[in-house]
Write a protein that holds these residues in place. Sequence first.
Motif, PDB file in Angstrom:
ATOM      1  N   ASP A 161      20.509  -3.446  -7.763  1.00  0.00           N
ATOM      2  CA  ASP A 161      19.189  -4.119  -7.461  1.00  0.00           C
ATOM      3  C   ASP A 161      18.993  -4.943  -6.271  1.00  0.00           C
ATOM      4  O   ASP A 161      20.376  -5.429  -5.992  1.00  0.00           O
ATOM      5  CB  ASP A 161      19.056  -5.109  -8.995  1.00  0.00           C
ATOM      6  N   LEU A 162      18.038  -4.998  -5.759  1.00  0.00           N
ATOM      7  CA  LEU A 162      17.918  -5.621  -4.337  1.00  0.00           C
ATOM      8  C   LEU A 162      16.642  -6.440  -4.655  1.00  0.00           C
ATOM      9  O   LEU A 162      15.287  -5.788  -4.569  1.00  0.00           O
ATOM     10  CB  LEU A 162      17.948  -4.671  -3.291  1.00  0.00           C
ATOM     11  N   THR A 163      16.832  -7.818  -4.702  1.00  0.00           N
ATOM     12  CA  THR A 163      15.671  -8.565  -5.017  1.00  0.00           C
ATOM     13  C   THR A 163      15.564  -9.833  -4.002  1.00  0.00           C
ATOM     14  O   THR A 163      16.269 -10.674  -4.083  1.00  0.00           O
ATOM     15  CB  THR A 163      15.394  -8.843  -6.444  1.00  0.00           C
TER      16      THR A 163
ATOM     17  N   ALA B 277      21.729   4.345  -5.920  1.00  0.00           N
ATOM     18  CA  ALA B 277      21.709   4.167  -7.244  1.00  0.00           C
ATOM     19  C   ALA B 277      20.929   2.623  -7.657  1.00  0.00           C
ATOM     20  O   ALA B 277      20.771   2.222  -8.795  1.00  0.00           O
ATOM     21  CB  ALA B 277      23.175   3.478  -7.727  1.00  0.00           C
ATOM     22  N   LEU B 278      19.793   2.352  -6.667  1.00  0.00           N
ATOM     23  CA  LEU B 278      19.013   1.371  -6.866  1.00  0.00           C
ATOM     24  C   LEU B 278      18.077   1.468  -8.185  1.00  0.00           C
ATOM     25  O   LEU B 278      17.469   2.758  -8.524  1.00  0.00           O
ATOM     26  CB  LEU B 278      17.942   1.018  -5.852  1.00  0.00           C
ATOM     27  N   SER B 279      18.097   0.752  -9.159  1.00  0.00           N
ATOM     28  CA  SER B 279      17.362   0.427 -10.177  1.00  0.00           C
ATOM     29  C   SER B 279      15.958  -0.223  -9.636  1.00  0.00           C
ATOM     30  O   SER B 279      14.706  -0.060 -10.258  1.00  0.00           O
ATOM     31  CB  SER B 279      17.784   0.010 -11.478  1.00  0.00           C
ATOM     32  N   SER B 280      16.211  -1.251  -8.849  1.00  0.00           N
ATOM     33  CA  SER B 280      15.122  -2.248  -8.600  1.00  0.00           C
ATOM     34  C   SER B 280      15.286  -2.419  -7.101  1.00  0.00           C
ATOM     35  O   SER B 280      16.089  -2.837  -6.628  1.00  0.00           O
ATOM     36  CB  SER B 280      15.182  -3.482  -9.270  1.00  0.00           C
ATOM     37  N   LEU B 281      13.804  -2.399  -6.332  1.00  0.00           N
ATOM     38  CA  LEU B 281      13.925  -2.936  -4.949  1.00  0.00           C
ATOM     39  C   LEU B 281      12.599  -3.635  -5.155  1.00  0.00           C
ATOM     40  O   LEU B 281      11.282  -3.415  -5.315  1.00  0.00           O
ATOM     41  CB  LEU B 281      13.596  -1.568  -4.264  1.00  0.00           C
ATOM     42  N   ILE B 282      12.852  -5.064  -4.697  1.00  0.00           N
ATOM     43  CA  ILE B 282      11.731  -6.077  -4.602  1.00  0.00           C
ATOM     44  C   ILE B 282      11.970  -6.932  -3.346  1.00  0.00           C
ATOM     45  O   ILE B 282      12.879  -7.348  -3.081  1.00  0.00           O
ATOM     46  CB  ILE B 282      11.929  -7.074  -5.611  1.00  0.00           C
ATOM     47  N   LEU B 283      10.974  -6.503  -2.389  1.00  0.00           N
ATOM     48  CA  LEU B 283      10.745  -7.320  -1.094  1.00  0.00           C
ATOM     49  C   LEU B 283       9.458  -7.894  -1.331  1.00  0.00           C
ATOM     50  O   LEU B 283       8.349  -7.363  -0.567  1.00  0.00           O
ATOM     51  CB  LEU B 283      10.977  -6.627  -0.047  1.00  0.00           C
TER      52      LEU B 283
ATOM     53  N   GLU C 190       8.556  -3.146  -6.019  1.00  0.00           N
ATOM     54  CA  GLU C 190       7.642  -4.351  -5.677  1.00  0.00           C
ATOM     55  C   GLU C 190       7.701  -4.581  -4.235  1.00  0.00           C
ATOM     56  O   GLU C 190       8.705  -5.165  -3.707  1.00  0.00           O
ATOM     57  CB  GLU C 190       7.818  -5.549  -6.670  1.00  0.00           C
ATOM     58  N   LEU C 191       6.459  -4.261  -3.394  1.00  0.00           N
ATOM     59  CA  LEU C 191       6.582  -4.889  -2.007  1.00  0.00           C
ATOM     60  C   LEU C 191       5.255  -5.541  -1.772  1.00  0.00           C
ATOM     61  O   LEU C 191       4.629  -5.247  -0.326  1.00  0.00           O
ATOM     62  CB  LEU C 191       6.643  -3.637  -1.118  1.00  0.00           C
ATOM     63  N   PRO C 192       4.769  -6.591  -2.751  1.00  0.00           N
ATOM     64  CA  PRO C 192       3.494  -7.130  -2.526  1.00  0.00           C
ATOM     65  C   PRO C 192       3.575  -8.184  -1.376  1.00  0.00           C
ATOM     66  O   PRO C 192       4.608  -8.599  -0.926  1.00  0.00           O
ATOM     67  CB  PRO C 192       2.941  -7.808  -3.757  1.00  0.00           C
ATOM     68  N   ALA C 193       2.330  -8.486  -0.994  1.00  0.00           N
ATOM     69  CA  ALA C 193       2.104  -9.803   0.095  1.00  0.00           C
ATOM     70  C   ALA C 193       2.993  -9.870   1.385  1.00  0.00           C
ATOM     71  O   ALA C 193       3.544 -10.632   1.642  1.00  0.00           O
ATOM     72  CB  ALA C 193       2.458 -11.084  -0.796  1.00  0.00           C
ATOM     73  N   ASN C 194       3.011  -8.512   1.819  1.00  0.00           N
ATOM     74  CA  ASN C 194       3.584  -8.433   3.314  1.00  0.00           C
ATOM     75  C   ASN C 194       2.435  -7.949   4.110  1.00  0.00           C
ATOM     76  O   ASN C 194       1.383  -8.148   3.778  1.00  0.00           O
ATOM     77  CB  ASN C 194       4.673  -7.488   3.303  1.00  0.00           C
ATOM     78  N   ARG C 195       2.895  -7.146   5.063  1.00  0.00           N
ATOM     79  CA  ARG C 195       1.863  -6.700   6.207  1.00  0.00           C
ATOM     80  C   ARG C 195       2.100  -5.201   6.417  1.00  0.00           C
ATOM     81  O   ARG C 195       2.116  -4.473   7.220  1.00  0.00           O
ATOM     82  CB  ARG C 195       1.827  -7.251   7.490  1.00  0.00           C
ATOM     83  N   LEU C 196       2.465  -4.473   5.284  1.00  0.00           N
ATOM     84  CA  LEU C 196       2.884  -3.217   5.218  1.00  0.00           C
ATOM     85  C   LEU C 196       1.679  -2.239   5.615  1.00  0.00           C
ATOM     86  O   LEU C 196       0.573  -2.361   5.195  1.00  0.00           O
ATOM     87  CB  LEU C 196       3.492  -2.601   3.890  1.00  0.00           C
ATOM     88  N   THR C 197       1.924  -1.303   6.601  1.00  0.00           N
ATOM     89  CA  THR C 197       0.764  -0.348   6.920  1.00  0.00           C
ATOM     90  C   THR C 197       1.075   1.225   6.430  1.00  0.00           C
ATOM     91  O   THR C 197       2.175   1.440   5.803  1.00  0.00           O
ATOM     92  CB  THR C 197       0.503  -0.323   8.450  1.00  0.00           C
TER      93      THR C 197
END
Length: 438
Positions: A137-139, A173-179, A204-211
Motif C-alpha cells: 500500500d502507498l497512501t 505487488a501493490l494493493s492500494s495506490l492513493i495520491l 485513488e488520485l482525486p483533487a490533483n491536476r492530472l491531464t
Amino acid sequence: MARLDLEIQALTEEIDPPADAVGDGAVLVHDREVNGERALQAHSTHHCPLHSARDKAMASPAPSPSTPLLALATLAVLVTAAAAAASCSESDRDALLSIRAALSEARLGVFSTWKGDDCCANWYGVSCDPTNGRVADLTLRGEAEDAVMAPAGRPASGVMSGYISDRVCHLDALSSLILADWKQISGPIPPCIATSLPSLRILELPANRLTGEIPRSIGSLSRLTVLNLADNLISGAIPDSIASLASIKHLDLANNQLTGRIPASIGNLAATLSRALFARNRLSGPIPPSVGSLSRLADLDLSENRLTGAIPDSLGSSGSGVLTTLHLGGNRISGRIPTKLLATRGLGILNLSRNAVEGPIPDVFTGKSYFMVLDLSRNRLTGGVPKSLASAAYVGHLDLSHNRLCGTIPAGPPFDHLDAESFASNSCLCGSPLGKCT
C-alpha cells in the motif's frame, strides 16, 4: 527483533565458544597432559599402556554428536525468520525513491521519514506484506487527519507538485495506490498502472491536476474495487474497457473534462457497482438503457453534462430499493418522468432540474415515499401538483418552480411548510403559499 538477535548470539557461542573460553580450556588440557605424562613416567613399571588409555577414555565422557547439530538447525530457523521479517525488497525501495524524486512537498514533510534501507519500517504512507516484504500500500493524502500529519488534531492541508513516475509500476505487488488531494500533481496517469499492477484493489488520485486520458486498458484491473479520479483535468472518452472492471464498487470520474458517451456496456457491472459519479464533465449522448440493470446501484450522479434523450424507463425499475440518490440536473434531457422512477422504493434524493423534461408529474406517491430532496425545477412540466404528495411519509426540500404547472396547490403537509419559491414561475398555480385562486 532484539530478542531474536540475542537468541542467535547465544546459539552461536554454544557452537563456537568465545576466544577467552577456548584459551582457558587449552591451558587446563595442557596442565593435565603434563601431569599425566609425569605420572606415567613414575609408574611405568606398574601400569599397562592399554589400561592407561582405557582409564583416560573412561575419565573423559565422549561429546554428544547431536548437540551441535541441533544448535545449528535452531540457528538456521532463527536466521531465516529474521531475514523474512527484515526489510522491503531492494527493487521496491528503489521504485519508491524514484516516485519521491518526481514529487515535491515541503509543507507537511511527508517524505521526511523516507530514510534508511528498510522502506517497510516507518516510511510514512508505506505498508508492506509481512510475509514477503513487498510494498502493498502507498497512501499519501494531502488532506490528512492522522496523528503524524495533524498532531494538533486539526486537519492538515498540503500541496504537492510534480508528476506520478512510471516507476510506480515496478511496485507490482501493490494493493492500494492513493495520491489524493495534493492539488498540484500534474501530468498523465502512467498507462502501465492498468497492465503492471494485477493486485490493485484501490486507485485513488482525486483533487490533483492530472491531464491526459484514462488508460485505455483500465479494464484489465480485475480486482479493482475503487477507482477515484475526480477533480482533475482528465480528458478524452471514458474507455469501453471500464465495463470490464469485474470487481468495481465505487467509480468516481466527476469534475474532469471527459467527452463522448457513457459506455453502452456499463450494465455489465450490475453485480458489483454501487456508486457511479460522472458529474461535471462534457459527456454527451443518451443515458444508456443498461444503467437500469445495475441492480446494486445506490448513487448515480450524471449532473452538469450535455446528456440528451429521455430518462430510460428501466432506471429505478429493478424493484430492489437500492437506488437512493439520482442526480441528472443540468443536462439536456427531454421526454417524460418514468412513472416507475418516482415510485422507486428507497429513492430519497431526486434532482432532474435544469433540463427539458415535459409532461405531467406522475401521481404515484405513497406512504412509503420519503424524499429529502425532490427537485424538478426549470423544466417544461405541465398539469397540476400531484395530490398523492400529501400522502408521502416525508418531503423535505421540494422545488417545482419554473415549469408550466397549473391548478390548485394541495393543502396540508408537506405543502404547509413550503415557501412560495418552491412553486414560483409556473403558468397558473394558485393557493397557499401562493396567492388565492380566483
